[in-house]
Each structure stands twice: as C-alpha cells, then as structure tokens.
Design a protein around this motif. Sequence first.
Motif, PDB file in Angstrom:
ATOM      1  N   THR A  48      -3.574  -6.720  -4.529  1.00 43.85           N
ATOM      2  CA  THR A  48      -4.757  -5.943  -4.136  1.00 43.85           C
ATOM      3  C   THR A  48      -4.417  -4.696  -3.333  1.00 43.85           C
ATOM      4  OG1 THR A  48      -5.014  -7.307  -2.162  1.00 43.85           O
ATOM      5  CG2 THR A  48      -6.211  -8.000  -4.136  1.00 43.85           C
ATOM      6  N   ALA A  49      -3.150  -4.519  -2.926  1.00 42.53           N
ATOM      7  CA  ALA A  49      -2.739  -3.313  -2.207  1.00 42.53           C
ATOM      8  C   ALA A  49      -2.736  -2.136  -3.179  1.00 42.53           C
ATOM      9  CB  ALA A  49      -1.368  -3.502  -1.585  1.00 42.53           C
ATOM     10  N   SER A  50      -3.363  -1.034  -2.792  1.00 42.76           N
ATOM     11  CA  SER A  50      -3.594   0.072  -3.708  1.00 42.76           C
ATOM     12  C   SER A  50      -2.498   1.127  -3.640  1.00 42.76           C
ATOM     13  CB  SER A  50      -4.945   0.722  -3.415  1.00 42.76           C
ATOM     14  OG  SER A  50      -4.942   1.273  -2.113  1.00 42.76           O
ATOM     15  N   THR A  51      -2.404   1.884  -4.714  1.00 38.75           N
ATOM     16  CA  THR A  51      -1.569   3.084  -4.762  1.00 38.75           C
ATOM     17  C   THR A  51      -2.485   4.282  -4.910  1.00 38.75           C
ATOM     18  OG1 THR A  51       0.384   1.986  -5.695  1.00 38.75           O
ATOM     19  CG2 THR A  51       0.162   4.349  -6.080  1.00 38.75           C
ATOM     20  N   THR A  52      -2.353   5.240  -3.987  1.00 37.59           N
ATOM     21  CA  THR A  52      -3.205   6.426  -3.980  1.00 37.59           C
ATOM     22  C   THR A  52      -2.361   7.669  -4.198  1.00 37.59           C
ATOM     23  OG1 THR A  52      -4.788   5.401  -2.470  1.00 37.59           O
ATOM     24  CG2 THR A  52      -4.831   7.795  -2.623  1.00 37.59           C
TER      25      THR A  52
ATOM     26  N   THR B 145       0.834  -1.196   0.000  1.00 41.85           N
ATOM     27  CA  THR B 145       0.000   0.000   0.000  1.00 41.85           C
ATOM     28  C   THR B 145       0.870   1.247   0.000  1.00 41.85           C
ATOM     29  OG1 THR B 145      -1.753  -1.164   1.173  1.00 41.85           O
ATOM     30  CG2 THR B 145      -1.790   1.244   1.252  1.00 41.85           C
ATOM     31  N   LYS B 146       0.591   2.158  -0.922  1.00 43.10           N
ATOM     32  CA  LYS B 146       1.386   3.374  -1.057  1.00 43.10           C
ATOM     33  C   LYS B 146       0.472   4.590  -1.145  1.00 43.10           C
ATOM     34  CE  LYS B 146       4.876   0.994  -3.854  1.00 43.10           C
ATOM     35  NZ  LYS B 146       4.091  -0.263  -3.859  1.00 43.10           N
ATOM     36  N   THR B 147       0.896   5.664  -0.488  1.00 48.35           N
ATOM     37  CA  THR B 147       0.307   6.980  -0.692  1.00 48.35           C
ATOM     38  C   THR B 147       1.406   7.879  -1.238  1.00 48.35           C
ATOM     39  OG1 THR B 147      -1.279   6.701   1.103  1.00 48.35           O
ATOM     40  CG2 THR B 147      -0.828   8.947   0.384  1.00 48.35           C
ATOM     41  N   ILE B 148       1.186   8.409  -2.432  1.00 47.54           N
ATOM     42  CA  ILE B 148       2.198   9.221  -3.109  1.00 47.54           C
ATOM     43  C   ILE B 148       1.694  10.659  -3.171  1.00 47.54           C
ATOM     44  CG2 ILE B 148       3.488   9.573  -5.253  1.00 47.54           C
ATOM     45  CD1 ILE B 148       3.206   6.558  -5.769  1.00 47.54           C
ATOM     46  N   TYR B 149       2.548  11.594  -2.709  1.00 48.79           N
ATOM     47  CA  TYR B 149       2.176  13.003  -2.683  1.00 48.79           C
ATOM     48  C   TYR B 149       2.826  13.800  -3.806  1.00 48.79           C
ATOM     49  CZ  TYR B 149       0.341  12.045   1.997  1.00 48.79           C
ATOM     50  OH  TYR B 149      -0.369  11.541   3.057  1.00 48.79           O
ATOM     51  N   GLY B 150       3.693  13.152  -4.581  1.00 49.36           N
ATOM     52  CA  GLY B 150       4.385  13.825  -5.674  1.00 49.36           C
ATOM     53  C   GLY B 150       4.248  13.031  -6.953  1.00 49.36           C
ATOM     54  N   ASN B 151       5.339  12.930  -7.708  1.00 46.14           N
ATOM     55  CA  ASN B 151       5.337  12.254  -8.998  1.00 46.14           C
ATOM     56  C   ASN B 151       5.759  10.791  -8.854  1.00 46.14           C
ATOM     57  OD1 ASN B 151       4.791  14.810 -10.120  1.00 46.14           O
ATOM     58  ND2 ASN B 151       6.982  15.255 -10.281  1.00 46.14           N
ATOM     59  N   ALA B 152       5.327   9.965  -9.794  1.00 43.14           N
ATOM     60  CA  ALA B 152       5.750   8.564  -9.845  1.00 43.14           C
ATOM     61  C   ALA B 152       6.236   8.256 -11.250  1.00 43.14           C
ATOM     62  CB  ALA B 152       4.615   7.632  -9.459  1.00 43.14           C
ATOM     63  N   THR B 153       7.449   7.696 -11.340  1.00 42.19           N
ATOM     64  CA  THR B 153       8.031   7.319 -12.632  1.00 42.19           C
ATOM     65  C   THR B 153       8.509   5.880 -12.547  1.00 42.19           C
ATOM     66  OG1 THR B 153       8.781   9.591 -13.035  1.00 42.19           O
ATOM     67  CG2 THR B 153       9.800   7.855 -14.352  1.00 42.19           C
ATOM     68  N   PHE B 154       7.986   5.040 -13.423  1.00 36.92           N
ATOM     69  CA  PHE B 154       8.387   3.641 -13.470  1.00 36.92           C
ATOM     70  C   PHE B 154       9.351   3.429 -14.628  1.00 36.92           C
ATOM     71  CE2 PHE B 154       4.235   3.694 -11.427  1.00 36.92           C
ATOM     72  CZ  PHE B 154       4.462   2.902 -10.309  1.00 36.92           C
ATOM     73  N   SER B 155      10.280   2.496 -14.449  1.00 31.87           N
ATOM     74  CA  SER B 155      11.237   2.143 -15.492  1.00 31.87           C
ATOM     75  C   SER B 155      10.610   1.121 -16.435  1.00 31.87           C
ATOM     76  CB  SER B 155      12.501   1.560 -14.853  1.00 31.87           C
ATOM     77  OG  SER B 155      13.276   0.849 -15.787  1.00 31.87           O
ATOM     78  N   ASN B 156      10.920   1.232 -17.728  1.00 29.62           N
ATOM     79  CA  ASN B 156      10.359   0.262 -18.672  1.00 29.62           C
ATOM     80  C   ASN B 156      11.029  -1.101 -18.579  1.00 29.62           C
ATOM     81  OD1 ASN B 156      12.809   0.805 -19.879  1.00 29.62           O
ATOM     82  ND2 ASN B 156      11.972   1.519 -21.819  1.00 29.62           N
ATOM     83  N   THR B 157      12.085  -1.220 -17.747  1.00 30.32           N
ATOM     84  CA  THR B 157      12.764  -2.509 -17.576  1.00 30.32           C
ATOM     85  C   THR B 157      12.412  -3.186 -16.257  1.00 30.32           C
ATOM     86  OG1 THR B 157      14.716  -1.406 -16.647  1.00 30.32           O
ATOM     87  CG2 THR B 157      14.697  -1.794 -19.022  1.00 30.32           C
ATOM     88  N   MET B 158      11.502  -2.598 -15.482  1.00 32.59           N
ATOM     89  CA  MET B 158      11.141  -3.172 -14.195  1.00 32.59           C
ATOM     90  C   MET B 158       9.828  -3.935 -14.294  1.00 32.59           C
ATOM     91  SD  MET B 158       9.767   0.234 -12.122  1.00 32.59           S
ATOM     92  CE  MET B 158       9.287  -0.640 -10.633  1.00 32.59           C
ATOM     93  N   THR B 159       9.513  -4.667 -13.230  1.00 33.29           N
ATOM     94  CA  THR B 159       8.236  -5.365 -13.115  1.00 33.29           C
ATOM     95  C   THR B 159       7.497  -4.816 -11.906  1.00 33.29           C
ATOM     96  OG1 THR B 159       9.125  -7.398 -14.099  1.00 33.29           O
ATOM     97  CG2 THR B 159       7.123  -7.592 -12.758  1.00 33.29           C
ATOM     98  N   VAL B 160       6.223  -4.510 -12.071  1.00 34.34           N
ATOM     99  CA  VAL B 160       5.375  -4.100 -10.958  1.00 34.34           C
ATOM    100  C   VAL B 160       4.514  -5.303 -10.582  1.00 34.34           C
ATOM    101  CG1 VAL B 160       3.591  -2.524 -10.155  1.00 34.34           C
ATOM    102  CG2 VAL B 160       5.357  -1.694 -11.711  1.00 34.34           C
ATOM    103  N   ALA B 161       4.737  -5.838  -9.404  1.00 32.30           N
ATOM    104  CA  ALA B 161       4.014  -7.032  -8.979  1.00 32.30           C
ATOM    105  C   ALA B 161       2.524  -6.746  -8.860  1.00 32.30           C
ATOM    106  CB  ALA B 161       4.562  -7.537  -7.650  1.00 32.30           C
TER     107      ALA B 161
END
Length: 320
Positions: free
Chosen positions: A214-218, A195-211
């Motif tokens: 059911t835990a949410s990102t807000t 579970t994550k609460t993000i207050y700024g920007n989020a940048t994912f790498s195109n070489t990574m995997t996001v598992a």
Amino acid sequence: MPVSQSRYISLLSHDTPAIPSPSPTLKKPSFKCTSQVKLGDRFPSHDSFPVTFPSHDISPSGTVQLLDNLTTSSGGSLTAGTLDLNDFDLTCFAFSSNNSNTRTIDFGTGEINITGNNTVVWTTSTQTGLTISGTPIVNGTYSGSTGTRTFNTGTATEANSISFNITAGTDIVAVGQAQKNINFTGFSGTLSNTTKTIYGNATFSNTMTVASGTASTTFAATSGTQNLTTNGLTIDLPVAKDGAGTLQLQDNLTMGSTRTFTLTAGTLDLSSGNRTLSCALFSSSNSNTRAIAFGTGQIDVTSNNIGIWNTATATGFSYT
C-alpha cells in the motif's frame, strides 16, 4: 610512523601533506581533517580503512578533495564539512551522513559506488544541514543474494535528490524516501514496498520483482518530463503524479487489480508510443492544473466497484 588501532591520522595542512608509508602496525585508522586537504596518489592503501570525512568536533568547515579514485572495503561517513569528489569516484561498503550538521557532498561528475549488502548501506535520512551538488549518482553494485540492502534518503527536496542505480544482485533492496532517477537495469532481486517520491526517471528491470503493498510511489517533478519504463512488470502498488512536470510512459503501465492511479497535478502523457495505463481506479478530483495527453493511448479501468473514475472536481483538468 606506527599508528595503533585506537588512533587516527589527522590531516592539518592546507597543502597535500606528506603521509608516511604504511607500516605493519597500521590498523584501520580514520581520516579526519581540520582544513582543506587532498587525498591523492601519495595516500597509502585504503583497502580496509573506515574513512571519516571532516569531523564536527575538529573543523566544521573542513573540506576533503579527492585527487584520484578512492576505494575502501569499509564504510565512509561525512559528519560535517565538505566531501569534494572532484570528478573522481568513491567506492565503499556503505556511506552515512545522518545528522543535522552543516555538510556538503559535491559530486561534480564523480560517483559513489556502494558495495555492501544486508544492512543500511546508504543513509542521508536527516536532510537538515545537507547540501548535494554536482551530478549526484550512487551505484549499488553488490551482486549476491544475501539480505536486504537499504538506501535511506530522507525527505530530500527535488534540488537535493540523488540518482540511484541498482546494477546487480538477487537480494532484496529497499529504497526510500526521495530520489532523482532510479534505475534497476541489471538487478534481478526484489524491490520492497516503501513510500517513494521520484523527481526524475524510473526504469525497472524485466528480471526483477516489485513487491506489492500500500506504500505509494509519487512522480513529483516540478518541470520537465519524467520517463517511466516498467519493462512488462505489474506494479502492484498505488502510483501518483504530482508537481507541474510531465510523466511520460515509455511502455504500457499495468497496475495491480486493486490499485489507484492518482493524477494530482501536472500531465500524464500516454501519447508517446500510444501507451495504455491499466489500473483498478483512476482519480483526479481537485482544482490543480492537470492534464492527460492521450494521443491514441488509453486508460483501462479494471475494477467493478462504483466510482472507478473520479474527476468530479473538474476545475483545472483537461485532456487531449
């Protein structure tokens, strides 16, 4: 002055103390302070020292101020008092400040580099008594593939949140619960589902995997614009927009085939670049002020279930 392994150097003066040169018997002392001290170029090599910043059992109001960059291959910890980076960088294996004492990390423009892996490498999970100031940035720099790196931030407020850059590695990374910006450029491992609460920007790498999970990102900024860049990844977990700020997609957001996007408050902006949000379900049924800025962007709802779109309570809802 030989110091045995079971002792430590206690820095007592308001001025920069004269620290003796290391001797062959100097073995991993911790540094504890009773008043404001400055660690600069007169300090001996820090390579294998575990560095303990002001300790509550000596002086709760003590301050350590760096006069240059400080590097240790062991861990750093802040028990009480103030760690003032003074615009310099601290590099250590792991960092801990997990108690309810009054304590402050003043980053200024300095940064903390975490080199460790296969353990909890950052913990400020107990937020009581903790103040974060300056421009707080923590870099996870481990470049290997072993184990799980865990960054525990606790339920930090927007004002107390820290930015994390995971710049390398093919291992597993767990980041929770609240962050300012989070950037995975250079990372090629797996981000675990927490579970994550993000207050700024989020940048994912195109070489990574996001598992998946059911835990949410807000995304929860109370003002301004948050940018989300997925770089073509499928985000197979629930995503929500809360807070009065704006979430702006920097590329198309493709969610998993069973996942819901929830607009609780604020603005979802698809108009910059005319982006597409693909999700199984879209939900925004409440009386908060909220909006969708479509431009010529669109939302593709992919589930074949009943109730795939829910704005049943339309009070406060608008779109353009």
